[in-house]
Design an enzyme around this catalytic site. Structure first.
Site, PDB file in Angstrom:
ATOM      1  CE1 TYR A 163      -3.297  -2.905   0.817  1.00 42.10           C
ATOM      2  CE2 TYR A 163      -4.599  -0.906   1.050  1.00 42.10           C
ATOM      3  CZ  TYR A 163      -4.526  -2.272   0.877  1.00 42.10           C
ATOM      4  OH  TYR A 163      -5.680  -2.996   0.775  1.00 42.10           O
ATOM      5  CE  LYS A 201       2.622 -17.906  -2.486  1.00 37.56           C
ATOM      6  NZ  LYS A 201       1.725 -19.071  -2.602  1.00 37.56           N
ATOM      7  CG  ASP A 241      -1.281 -20.628  -1.342  1.00 39.14           C
ATOM      8  OD1 ASP A 241      -0.744 -20.551  -0.216  1.00 39.14           O
ATOM      9  OD2 ASP A 241      -0.780 -21.284  -2.288  1.00 39.14           O
TER      10      ASP A 241
HETATM   11  C1  IPM Z   1     -10.410  -1.823   3.754  1.00 38.44           C
HETATM   12  C2  IPM Z   1     -10.630  -1.259   2.384  1.00 38.44           C
HETATM   13  C3  IPM Z   1      -9.480  -0.316   2.031  1.00 38.44           C
HETATM   14  C4  IPM Z   1      -8.196  -1.099   2.114  1.00 38.44           C
HETATM   15  C5  IPM Z   1      -9.637   0.370   0.663  1.00 38.44           C
HETATM   16  C6  IPM Z   1     -10.931   1.139   0.563  1.00 38.44           C
HETATM   17  C7  IPM Z   1      -8.464   1.253   0.339  1.00 38.44           C
HETATM   18  O1  IPM Z   1     -10.775  -2.278   1.450  1.00 38.44           O
HETATM   19  O2  IPM Z   1     -10.337  -1.032   4.714  1.00 38.44           O
HETATM   20  O3  IPM Z   1     -10.316  -3.041   3.872  1.00 38.44           O
HETATM   21  O4  IPM Z   1      -7.800  -1.754   1.140  1.00 38.44           O
HETATM   22  O5  IPM Z   1      -7.553  -1.067   3.161  1.00 38.44           O
END
Ligand code: IPM
Ligand code: MG
Length: 369
Positions: free
Chosen positions: A145, A196, A228
């Site tokens: 992320y 993983k 998985d």
């Molecule tokens: C969650 C959501 C978010 C994430 C999105 C909306 C960015 O799916 O809080 O699980 O991926 O963390």
């Protein structure tokens, strides 16, 4: 003397404001029954922020969060803003920066299938009967992320190359490991770490670190699953899990799976916490794990339970109001027991009745002990 808690309320988009209204209703009723008061400071975020102030996380919204004891968050994003460049989308420009800004690295998602809801789970009843109750501990501020570089470029030969980078520091793994082991100590003392490690360097360090931290928690039985296999085992033997701990993206995926096993994404609350403050409480952001559900927005049919249970987690983790948190959880359990169901958990089973968002919120408010 009564105490007032400042709470930043960020309803967001589509069903966000609809379910938030019910959570605030429940919180007001909780306050009315006790010696406490909430000061709700409501601000636009996500698409609503873009519409109101030209950006997904307006400065005034962030300032309100900084001035509060906790953030109660709805959900953001949807088709109205999908034409914007990826980096300006509500999710990437509001939700992720909020998590990062406040250092909310520990995301707790309790997946519970109430006995009365086994029929709402798509899993064979005999596999969830007797109670599915799993806590997913998801690392929230690292991994794919946030890792740099992140890029997209057209190569000289005309092909397009995209890069997302998975980065973890050992210290980040250590701190989420402690959160997970402590959570396991307070529950069934079994922890499953998901990685993983047969492919990713990241996961090799993850596994080594989990084993290292495990030495400080000899009472907890730790095991490891590849992601998985974990996805499969959750479906095959959902009751064999107690606490799961995993990195950001795996946790995103597995927590949706867990929610569905428990009956619906509309039931899955979440707490995103930073390091504990001196008083044992946490600054945190509390939000349903699901999204804005544009397809059902404006119809008054969304399930407000994930938002209401998120408010309960806020009382527990950020305000130290354990009795009040437990009261909300008990009220939710009792309306489920009474047979009230929003569309997502309605199966037509005898003794159940389909209700809308507000009726569910009213019933939970009325059921508060
Ligand atoms: C969650 C959501 C978010 C994430 C999105 C909306 C960015 O799916 O809080 O699980 O991926 O963390
Ligand atoms: Mg998700």
């Amino acid at each position: 003397m009564s105490r007032t808690y400042p709470i930043a309320v960020l309803p967001g988009d589509y069903i966000g404001p609809e379910v938030m209204a019910e959570a605030l209703k429940v919180l007001r009723a909780v306050a009315a029954k006790s010696d406490i008061a909430f000061q709700f400071d409501e601000h636009p975020v996500g698409g609503a922020g873009i519409d109101a102030a030209g950006k997904a996380l307006p400065d005034t919204t962030l300032a309100a969060c900084e001035a509060s004891d906790a953030i109660l968050f709805g959900s953001v994003g949807g088709p109205k803003w999908e034409h914007l460049p990826p980096a300006e989308q509500p999710e990437r420009a509001a939700l992720l920066p909020l998590r990062k800004h406040f250092g909310l690295f520990a995301n707790l998602r309790p997946g519970i299938c109430y006995p009365a809801l086994t029929a709402s789970s798509p899993i064979r009843p005999d596999l969830v009967e007797g109670g599915f109750d799993v806590l997913c501990v998801r690392e929230l501020t690292g991994g794919l992320y946030f890792g740099q570089p992140k890029s997209r470029q057209t190569l000289p030969d005309g092909d397009i190359e995209v890069i997302d980078t998975m980065v973890y520091r050992k210290s980040e793994i250590v701190r989420i490991a402690h959160v997970a082991f402590r959570a396991a100590m307070g529950r069934g003392r079994r922890l499953t770490s998901v990685d993983k490690a047969n492919v990713l360097t990241n996961s090799v360090l993850w596994r080594e670190t989990m084993n290292e931290v495990a030495k400080e928690y000899p009472e907890v039985k730790l095991d490891h699953l590849y992601v998985d296999n974990a996805a499969m085992q959750l479906i095959k033997a959902p009751r064999s899990f107690d606490v799961l701990v995993t990195e950001n993206l795996f946790g995103d995926i597995l927590s949706d799976e867990m929610a569905m096993i428990a009956g619906s994404l509309g039931m899955l609350a979440s707490a995103s916490l930073g390091q504990p403050k001196g008083d044992g409480l946490y600054f945190g952001m509390f939000e349903p794990s699901g999204g804005t559900a544009p397809d059902i927005a404006g119809q008054g049919v969304a399930n407000p339970i994930a938002q209401i249970l998120s408010a309960a987690l806020m009382l527990r983790f950020s305000l130290g109001l354990e009795a009040e948190a437990a009261a909300i959880e008990a009220a939710v359990r009792s309306v489920i027991q009474l047979g009230l169901r929003t569309g997502d958990i309605f199966t037509g089973a005898p003794g159940t009745r389909r209700v809308g968002t507000q009726e569910m919120g009213d019933a939970i408010t009325a059921a508060l002990p």
